[in-house]
Write a protein that holds these residues in place. Sequence first.
Motif, PDB file in Angstrom:
ATOM      1  N   MET A 146       0.839  -1.201   0.000  1.00  0.00           N
ATOM      2  CA  MET A 146       0.000   0.000   0.000  1.00  0.00           C
ATOM      3  C   MET A 146       0.875   1.253   0.000  1.00  0.00           C
ATOM      4  SD  MET A 146      -2.988  -1.474   0.166  1.00  0.00           S
ATOM      5  CE  MET A 146      -4.008  -0.013   0.406  1.00  0.00           C
ATOM      6  N   GLU A 203      -2.183   7.742  -1.808  1.00  0.00           N
ATOM      7  CA  GLU A 203      -2.784   8.013  -3.113  1.00  0.00           C
ATOM      8  C   GLU A 203      -1.890   8.896  -3.983  1.00  0.00           C
ATOM      9  OE1 GLU A 203      -4.965   7.313  -6.046  1.00  0.00           O
ATOM     10  OE2 GLU A 203      -5.797   6.591  -4.146  1.00  0.00           O
ATOM     11  N   CYS A 239      -5.043  -3.318   5.256  1.00  0.00           N
ATOM     12  CA  CYS A 239      -4.978  -2.694   3.931  1.00  0.00           C
ATOM     13  C   CYS A 239      -6.324  -2.088   3.552  1.00  0.00           C
ATOM     14  CB  CYS A 239      -4.557  -3.724   2.885  1.00  0.00           C
ATOM     15  SG  CYS A 239      -2.850  -4.292   3.039  1.00  0.00           S
ATOM     16  N   ALA A 240      -7.406  -2.792   3.861  1.00  0.00           N
ATOM     17  CA  ALA A 240      -8.742  -2.275   3.549  1.00  0.00           C
ATOM     18  C   ALA A 240      -9.014  -0.976   4.300  1.00  0.00           C
ATOM     19  CB  ALA A 240      -9.800  -3.328   3.894  1.00  0.00           C
ATOM     20  N   GLU A 276      -7.124   1.714   2.580  1.00  0.00           N
ATOM     21  CA  GLU A 276      -7.797   2.100   1.341  1.00  0.00           C
ATOM     22  C   GLU A 276      -8.890   3.133   1.595  1.00  0.00           C
ATOM     23  OE1 GLU A 276      -8.380  -0.856  -2.122  1.00  0.00           O
ATOM     24  OE2 GLU A 276      -8.540  -2.058  -0.291  1.00  0.00           O
ATOM     25  N   PHE A 328      -5.216   5.688   0.815  1.00  0.00           N
ATOM     26  CA  PHE A 328      -4.139   4.847   0.280  1.00  0.00           C
ATOM     27  C   PHE A 328      -4.654   4.046  -0.915  1.00  0.00           C
ATOM     28  CE2 PHE A 328      -2.263   6.010   4.195  1.00  0.00           C
ATOM     29  CZ  PHE A 328      -0.904   5.700   4.164  1.00  0.00           C
ATOM     30  N   ARG A 329      -3.728   3.587  -1.743  1.00  0.00           N
ATOM     31  CA  ARG A 329      -4.071   2.722  -2.873  1.00  0.00           C
ATOM     32  C   ARG A 329      -3.175   1.486  -2.873  1.00  0.00           C
ATOM     33  NH1 ARG A 329       0.029   3.843  -6.628  1.00  0.00           N
ATOM     34  NH2 ARG A 329       0.923   5.950  -6.389  1.00  0.00           N
ATOM     35  N   ARG A 330      -3.667   0.447  -3.528  1.00  0.00           N
ATOM     36  CA  ARG A 330      -2.930  -0.817  -3.632  1.00  0.00           C
ATOM     37  C   ARG A 330      -1.934  -0.726  -4.776  1.00  0.00           C
ATOM     38  NH1 ARG A 330      -5.936  -5.286  -1.322  1.00  0.00           N
ATOM     39  NH2 ARG A 330      -5.238  -6.696  -2.973  1.00  0.00           N
ATOM     40  N   GLU A 342     -15.061   2.807   5.547  1.00  0.00           N
ATOM     41  CA  GLU A 342     -14.135   1.785   6.056  1.00  0.00           C
ATOM     42  C   GLU A 342     -14.825   0.436   6.174  1.00  0.00           C
ATOM     43  OE1 GLU A 342     -10.883   2.988   8.811  1.00  0.00           O
ATOM     44  OE2 GLU A 342     -11.919   1.632  10.197  1.00  0.00           O
ATOM     45  N   LYS A 393     -15.256  -1.051   2.685  1.00  0.00           N
ATOM     46  CA  LYS A 393     -14.022  -1.622   2.142  1.00  0.00           C
ATOM     47  C   LYS A 393     -13.723  -2.988   2.761  1.00  0.00           C
ATOM     48  CE  LYS A 393     -12.306   1.204  -0.951  1.00  0.00           C
ATOM     49  NZ  LYS A 393     -12.046   0.752  -2.342  1.00  0.00           N
ATOM     50  N   ARG A 425     -13.596  -6.422   0.578  1.00  0.00           N
ATOM     51  CA  ARG A 425     -12.379  -7.240   0.548  1.00  0.00           C
ATOM     52  C   ARG A 425     -12.623  -8.624   1.161  1.00  0.00           C
ATOM     53  NH1 ARG A 425      -9.346  -5.583  -3.516  1.00  0.00           N
ATOM     54  NH2 ARG A 425      -8.790  -3.375  -3.364  1.00  0.00           N
TER      55      ARG A 425
END
Length: 328
Positions: A114, A117, A191-192, A195, A199-201, A271, A274, A278
Amino acid sequence: MMVSRRMTLRLAVLGTAAVLATRPAVAAARIRLGVLKFGTVSWELDTLRQHKFDAANGIDLEIIDFAGEDATNVAMQAGAIDMIVSDWLWVSRQRSEGGDLTLFPYSTAVGAIMVKEGSPIRTVADLKDKKIGVAGGPLDKSWLLIQALTRRDLGVDLSATSDIVFGAPPLISEKAIQGELDAVLNFWHFCARLEANGFRRLIGVNDAAKTLGALGPVSALGYVFHDQWANENPDAVRGFVRASAQAKDLLARSDDEWLRLAPIIRAEGKELEKLRDRYRQGIPRRSVAEEAADAGRLYHVLAAIGGAKLVGSAPEMAPGTFWQEPWK
């Protein structure tokens, strides 16, 4: 007094019913399941019990909370509990060393690299010379797969060319949010949450696994138990497999169920969405045989980079690591 044939049959039926009524009900198959107190498995188990999928499938499920993974492993090996959640690599090593542990898939959800962005990091090649936070330790499977990918495709050893910081998942996420790390590799639910917070993957671990030879997603974790216990309690295992599948099915289709779980998950709004999405992506969809075959392929990759510290002396994933009896 003369008794007609019809009356005789009626009395016989009533008598049989009376005998059956006095017999004790068949006892539910008991399962002692050890889990991490605040782990994501609790979401599925809460759903399972809330909707009585355990009772509907003839099992009496006792959930025992543990503070850490090592404690569950010790309790499992000591026979204090019947089932835990762990990873297939650990199960394979136990079998290779003479044990009889086995598992059936729980979730294919895994972590990802991660970045923020607005980060200039766009590909894994950009990770060179960066400060990377890694949840867990040097032998974490996800970290090893990422390293295997960059070594093979880029000729880059991230452990040598980058500043690697190992730590607990919450700390790694917090340091990333504070801007102290350029990128992080964390567990899927952390990570979710990232996101949902800017943040981005960069790359998912499942993507790395597919690039390295897997044909589809492989469950990182599974419900683990002893072969002997399963053979002695087949109804318990089959009942739990069905109950788990029913809980997953409900979580896959009901947004309301996620709203009910929100206080347990400790998330809301974007949240929670996400985490829901996921989780759903991580529900196993392939046959156990297909997952086992891919796990065997990934075993070779992991053994090559992790060595004996990771897998011991076994050159192959141990036969029986994935329990396939319910699907025969």
